[in-house]
Design a protein around this motif. Structure first.
Motif, PDB file in Angstrom:
ATOM      1  N   GLY A 130      -4.446  -4.888 -34.930  1.00 32.00           N
ATOM      2  CA  GLY A 130      -4.472  -3.812 -33.962  1.00 32.00           C
ATOM      3  C   GLY A 130      -5.132  -4.217 -32.660  1.00 32.00           C
ATOM      4  O   GLY A 130      -4.669  -3.869 -31.562  1.00 32.00           O
ATOM      5  N   GLN A 131      -6.207  -4.967 -32.740  1.00 30.95           N
ATOM      6  CA  GLN A 131      -6.870  -5.441 -31.529  1.00 30.95           C
ATOM      7  C   GLN A 131      -5.951  -6.356 -30.731  1.00 30.95           C
ATOM      8  O   GLN A 131      -5.934  -6.317 -29.505  1.00 30.95           O
ATOM      9  CB  GLN A 131      -8.162  -6.177 -31.910  1.00 30.95           C
ATOM     10  CG  GLN A 131      -9.226  -5.298 -32.547  1.00 30.95           C
ATOM     11  CD  GLN A 131      -9.811  -4.293 -31.563  1.00 30.95           C
ATOM     12  OE1 GLN A 131      -9.666  -4.426 -30.348  1.00 30.95           O
ATOM     13  NE2 GLN A 131     -10.474  -3.271 -32.098  1.00 30.95           N
ATOM     14  N   ALA A 132      -5.163  -7.180 -31.432  1.00 32.73           N
ATOM     15  CA  ALA A 132      -4.226  -8.057 -30.734  1.00 32.73           C
ATOM     16  C   ALA A 132      -3.137  -7.261 -30.046  1.00 32.73           C
ATOM     17  O   ALA A 132      -2.722  -7.581 -28.923  1.00 32.73           O
ATOM     18  CB  ALA A 132      -3.617  -9.055 -31.723  1.00 32.73           C
ATOM     19  N   VAL A 133      -2.640  -6.191 -30.693  1.00 33.65           N
ATOM     20  CA  VAL A 133      -1.609  -5.357 -30.092  1.00 33.65           C
ATOM     21  C   VAL A 133      -2.138  -4.683 -28.831  1.00 33.65           C
ATOM     22  O   VAL A 133      -1.461  -4.644 -27.790  1.00 33.65           O
ATOM     23  CB  VAL A 133      -1.096  -4.323 -31.108  1.00 33.65           C
ATOM     24  CG1 VAL A 133      -0.195  -3.295 -30.426  1.00 33.65           C
ATOM     25  CG2 VAL A 133      -0.345  -5.003 -32.241  1.00 33.65           C
ATOM     26  N   ILE A 134      -3.365  -4.150 -28.900  1.00 31.55           N
ATOM     27  CA  ILE A 134      -3.947  -3.484 -27.731  1.00 31.55           C
ATOM     28  C   ILE A 134      -4.204  -4.483 -26.611  1.00 31.55           C
ATOM     29  O   ILE A 134      -3.916  -4.222 -25.437  1.00 31.55           O
ATOM     30  CB  ILE A 134      -5.240  -2.758 -28.131  1.00 31.55           C
ATOM     31  CG1 ILE A 134      -4.923  -1.592 -29.068  1.00 31.55           C
ATOM     32  CG2 ILE A 134      -5.977  -2.250 -26.899  1.00 31.55           C
ATOM     33  CD1 ILE A 134      -6.147  -0.873 -29.584  1.00 31.55           C
ATOM     34  N   ALA A 135      -4.730  -5.648 -26.964  1.00 29.17           N
ATOM     35  CA  ALA A 135      -5.048  -6.647 -25.945  1.00 29.17           C
ATOM     36  C   ALA A 135      -3.807  -7.154 -25.234  1.00 29.17           C
ATOM     37  O   ALA A 135      -3.890  -7.589 -24.079  1.00 29.17           O
ATOM     38  CB  ALA A 135      -5.800  -7.814 -26.583  1.00 29.17           C
ATOM     39  N   ASN A 136      -2.665  -7.107 -25.895  1.00 28.49           N
ATOM     40  CA  ASN A 136      -1.427  -7.594 -25.294  1.00 28.49           C
ATOM     41  C   ASN A 136      -0.521  -6.456 -24.833  1.00 28.49           C
ATOM     42  O   ASN A 136       0.694  -6.636 -24.743  1.00 28.49           O
ATOM     43  CB  ASN A 136      -0.674  -8.474 -26.293  1.00 28.49           C
ATOM     44  CG  ASN A 136      -1.345  -9.801 -26.532  1.00 28.49           C
ATOM     45  OD1 ASN A 136      -1.191 -10.746 -25.771  1.00 28.49           O
ATOM     46  ND2 ASN A 136      -2.145  -9.885 -27.590  1.00 28.49           N
ATOM     47  N   SER A 137      -1.082  -5.289 -24.559  1.00 29.78           N
ATOM     48  CA  SER A 137      -0.317  -4.132 -24.087  1.00 29.78           C
ATOM     49  C   SER A 137      -0.809  -3.750 -22.699  1.00 29.78           C
ATOM     50  O   SER A 137      -1.932  -3.253 -22.539  1.00 29.78           O
ATOM     51  CB  SER A 137      -0.465  -2.949 -25.051  1.00 29.78           C
ATOM     52  OG  SER A 137       0.059  -3.268 -26.318  1.00 29.78           O
ATOM     53  N   ALA A 138       0.021  -4.002 -21.688  1.00 27.13           N
ATOM     54  CA  ALA A 138      -0.352  -3.639 -20.316  1.00 27.13           C
ATOM     55  C   ALA A 138      -0.202  -2.157 -20.054  1.00 27.13           C
ATOM     56  O   ALA A 138      -0.703  -1.651 -19.057  1.00 27.13           O
ATOM     57  CB  ALA A 138       0.493  -4.431 -19.323  1.00 27.13           C
ATOM     58  N   THR A 139       0.501  -1.440 -20.923  1.00 22.92           N
ATOM     59  CA  THR A 139       0.687   0.004 -20.791  1.00 22.92           C
ATOM     60  C   THR A 139       0.057   0.679 -21.997  1.00 22.92           C
ATOM     61  O   THR A 139       0.444   0.401 -23.130  1.00 22.92           O
ATOM     62  CB  THR A 139       2.181   0.362 -20.713  1.00 22.92           C
ATOM     63  OG1 THR A 139       2.790  -0.352 -19.635  1.00 22.92           O
ATOM     64  CG2 THR A 139       2.368   1.853 -20.503  1.00 22.92           C
ATOM     65  N   GLN A 140      -0.912   1.542 -21.750  1.00 25.72           N
ATOM     66  CA  GLN A 140      -1.623   2.233 -22.826  1.00 25.72           C
ATOM     67  C   GLN A 140      -1.590   3.732 -22.546  1.00 25.72           C
ATOM     68  O   GLN A 140      -1.985   4.170 -21.465  1.00 25.72           O
ATOM     69  CB  GLN A 140      -3.063   1.734 -22.917  1.00 25.72           C
ATOM     70  CG  GLN A 140      -3.156   0.231 -23.162  1.00 25.72           C
ATOM     71  CD  GLN A 140      -4.515  -0.337 -22.836  1.00 25.72           C
ATOM     72  OE1 GLN A 140      -5.401   0.374 -22.383  1.00 25.72           O
ATOM     73  NE2 GLN A 140      -4.690  -1.630 -23.057  1.00 25.72           N
ATOM     74  N   ILE A 141      -1.120   4.493 -23.508  1.00 27.54           N
ATOM     75  CA  ILE A 141      -0.925   5.930 -23.341  1.00 27.54           C
ATOM     76  C   ILE A 141      -1.731   6.646 -24.415  1.00 27.54           C
ATOM     77  O   ILE A 141      -1.525   6.413 -25.613  1.00 27.54           O
ATOM     78  CB  ILE A 141       0.560   6.309 -23.436  1.00 27.54           C
ATOM     79  CG1 ILE A 141       1.340   5.593 -22.333  1.00 27.54           C
ATOM     80  CG2 ILE A 141       0.754   7.811 -23.318  1.00 27.54           C
ATOM     81  CD1 ILE A 141       2.770   5.356 -22.643  1.00 27.54           C
ATOM     82  N   LEU A 142      -2.624   7.500 -23.975  1.00 29.88           N
ATOM     83  CA  LEU A 142      -3.470   8.267 -24.885  1.00 29.88           C
ATOM     84  C   LEU A 142      -3.144   9.734 -24.718  1.00 29.88           C
ATOM     85  O   LEU A 142      -3.291  10.291 -23.624  1.00 29.88           O
ATOM     86  CB  LEU A 142      -4.950   8.014 -24.587  1.00 29.88           C
ATOM     87  CG  LEU A 142      -5.417   6.552 -24.609  1.00 29.88           C
ATOM     88  CD1 LEU A 142      -6.874   6.461 -24.201  1.00 29.88           C
ATOM     89  CD2 LEU A 142      -5.204   5.947 -25.980  1.00 29.88           C
ATOM     90  N   LEU A 143      -2.679  10.366 -25.796  1.00 31.35           N
ATOM     91  CA  LEU A 143      -2.452  11.800 -25.798  1.00 31.35           C
ATOM     92  C   LEU A 143      -3.637  12.473 -26.499  1.00 31.35           C
ATOM     93  O   LEU A 143      -4.686  11.861 -26.680  1.00 31.35           O
ATOM     94  CB  LEU A 143      -1.125  12.113 -26.469  1.00 31.35           C
ATOM     95  CG  LEU A 143       0.120  11.432 -25.856  1.00 31.35           C
ATOM     96  CD1 LEU A 143       1.363  11.824 -26.618  1.00 31.35           C
ATOM     97  CD2 LEU A 143       0.264  11.762 -24.387  1.00 31.35           C
TER      98      LEU A 143
END
Length: 612
Positions: free
Chosen positions: A517-530
């Motif tokens: 999960g940390q790798a997915v977040i670190a490699n995501s330039a777009t982050q959407i929090l609802l």
């Protein structure tokens, strides 16, 4: 004075109808446009049902920032804002700038020679003219003649006076000099109509940066890089600006969407998917709950309900355009797949026997290492078991054991997915793999087949295009070793294949509590929090470096409201409220009550057909 509305519209040169203007009478135009008359006063126009006063902006501040027109656009009353833009040819712009700069410098020198006090406004104007000339010479910008006009509407004259005072005060607070169009009230009103005609022609010169900042959709909170695939996410939660984002213009194309159950994460993801399809992006979806079926059916996509009766997916199919080692790679994948079917890794001896049986099954169907033979009918799992039985009769104990353990997938309860050739091939601009009908015992196998098909499309060098892989309810995939490895691999290498990974999950602990999960977040330039649950907000706040205000917003956000974090550092952020057209809403909603209402007409029609 009074004029018929037909006379007024006839005076507007850009207005055209399908008929010859000479043959169109005033009554015809009046009937098409609305009521028959209006009254023009020195400073206002009396319209049917109200009055209107117009203003032209004659003075502007020296510097403006992004979204400087926003206070006017968010005015609570009825205020029409019209911006007319006319480009100035570069040659004429350069000549006029030189003349203006010469006048200003000459004036400054004359004042200095005669001992007069310095004119600071003229010096500032000279500096601005020099900067504009340098920018124009380098090709960094252009000049435009811009007219900004305001039209204030009210029900009567008394209300209009109050509205005019408030609008002029608002304009003054923005350092804008709003002057009434005295004795030109009719021209001022028509200039603010959506007719692309400037009857007042009171314009000022803007450079490219100032004009871009005046664009009505500019948001002061988010200044993204936009490419060829911008997508409307929604309206800014604190202003009237729109939030537009292009994931394919960022450092990488991956995204992560986190929200509690019922916050609208799947709704938002389907909206983005639909709008990316408009831009020509190829989308593949892992759909655990069969929520994308109606969307795929409407846009002509491919829907593959794995596990449904009569649906087969043959893992022996050879992909086209994968290179000379296609058969070898397929044999290696089949060994991995069968290991997952058997629930344990294969021993070296069993792997060797299985490899010979796979190659023999292909040869039985006439498929060899020669690429010309790859278009022939591929074998199925029953052909492989047949080869294992033959090898077992010849004395290979591992072959007999493999054949016996694969029997449930060939003649037993698990045979449905492998009973024959592939019924629906995963092709087209939208491919949805639905996992809802897969039994729990075969869900891992079906998921691995879907992931393999998607990965083959992503890495196909003969079909290179923008792609997005959507993994909805990613927590169901992360529980499985093969699914977790697929997410990790795609998050790391998707960008090299012009593809992005969109991970959608409702359990933040799945991402924040694991290395994957940390790798997915670190490699995501777009982050959407609802909207988030109170139990998880502290952990999410620490992971995404949220302020107290942002955490409070996420705790109280309505359905569809969220926070877009443009980069992993959180430098670009915007709170937004997702919007959808009625047609988009019908395709993306998952509300059971709304779905039942949408299905009622179809059910009634089917019952009527049965009765006939």
């Amino acid at each position: 004075m009074r004029r018929s509305l037909g006379d007024t519209l006839q005076a507007l040169h850009p207005f055209r109808t399908g008929a010859d203007p000479a043959e169109v009478s005033d009554s015809d135009l009046s009937g098409m446009a609305g009521p028959g008359a209006l009254q023009v006063r020195p400073r206002s126009v009396e319209l049917p049902g109200g009055v209107c006063a117009s203003f032209t902006v004659a003075g502007y501040p020296r510097e403006v920032s992004a979204g400087w027109l926003e206070p006017l656009l968010t005015y609570p009353g009825r205020l029409d804002v019209s911006l007319h833009v006319e480009p100035v040819p570069p040659l004429i712009a350069a000549q006029r700038l030189r003349k203006q700069l010469a006048r200003l410098e000459s004036s400054s020198r004359t004042n200095a020679q005669r001992g007069r006090l310095a004119d600071f406004a003229a010096e500032a104007a000279a500096d601005d003219a020099a900067e504009l000339a340098a920018s124009l010479a380098r090709g960094h910008g252009r000049l435009f003649r811009v007219g900004l006009y305001l039209a204030v509407h009210a029900a009567d004259d008394a209300e209009l006076d109050g509205e005019v005072q408030r609008v002029r005060a608002l304009a003054a607070s923005l350092l804008l000099d709003a002057q009434p169009t005295t004795f030109r009230a009719l021209q001022g009103w028509t200039t603010t109509l959506p007719l692309a005609h400037d009857s007042v022609k009171a314009r000022q010169v803007f450079d490219t940066a100032a004009l871009a900042a005046a664009f009505p959709f500019t948001s002061p909170d988010l200044q993204p890089r936009l490419g060829n695939t911008p997508v409307l996410y929604g309206l800014n939660a604190y202003s009237s600006g729109v939030v537009v984002w292009d994931r394919f213009a960022q450092d990488n194309y991956n995204s992560v969407t986190l929200a509690r159950s019922g916050a609208g994460k799947s709704y938002f993801t389907k909206l983005e998917t639909l709008r990316l399809l408009y831009q020509g992006v190829h989308v593949a979806v892992i759909d655990p709950e069969d929520e994308y079926r109606r969307l795929a059916g409407t846009v002509g996509g491919t829907h593959i309900p794995l596990g449904a009766p009569g649906v087969c997916f043959n893992p022996f199919d050879l992909p086209a355009g994968q290179g000379e080692d296609t058969l070898i790679r397929r044999a290696l994948f089949l060994q991995t797949l069968i290991g997952v079917m058997l629930g344990e890794p294969l021993t070296p001896a069993a792997r060797a026997v299985l490899d010979r049986a796979i190659i023999a099954a292909y040869q039985t169907c006439g498929i060899t290492h020669d690429p010309r033979s790859w278009k022939r009918r591929a074998p199925v799992l029953a052909d492989l078991v047949h080869e294992l039985d033959r090898m077992g009769r010849e004395g290979a104990a591992e072959a007999a054991d493999l054949s016996a353990r694969l029997a449930p997938y060939v003649t037993g309860s698990y045979r449905g997915l492998f009973a024959g050739p592939t019924t629906t091939r995963p092709g087209g601009h939208l491919v949805v793999f639905s996992l809802r009908d897969l039994p729990e015992e075969t869900r891992t196998v079906g998921t691995l087949l879907a992931l393999d098909a998607i990965w083959r499309q992503v890495t196909d060098p003969a079909d290179r295009r923008r792609r997005l892989v959507v993994v909805d309810e990613a927590w169901t995939l992360m529980r499985e070793a093969e699914g977790a490895r697929f997410l990790y691999r795609l998050a790391k290498s998707a960008r090299k294949h012009w593809a992005g990974l969109a991970v959608v999950t409702q359990d933040a602990a799945d991402l924040l509590g694991s290395d994957l999960g940390q790798a997915v977040i670190a490699n995501s330039a777009t982050q959407i929090l609802l909207r988030q649950a109170p139990q998880a907000i502290d952990r999410i706040g620490a992971a995404f470096d949220l302020t107290d205000g942002e955490k409070a917003f996420l705790l109280t956000a309505d359905r569809g409201q969220g926070l877009l974090c443009g980069t992993t550092t959180g430098a670009d952020r915007a709170a937004f409220s997702g919007i959808a057209s009625p047609h988009e809403h019908r395709l993306t909603t998952t509300d059971p009550a709304e779905l039942a209402a949408l299905d009622e007409p179809a059910t009634a029609l089917a019952m009527e057909d049965d009765a006939r």
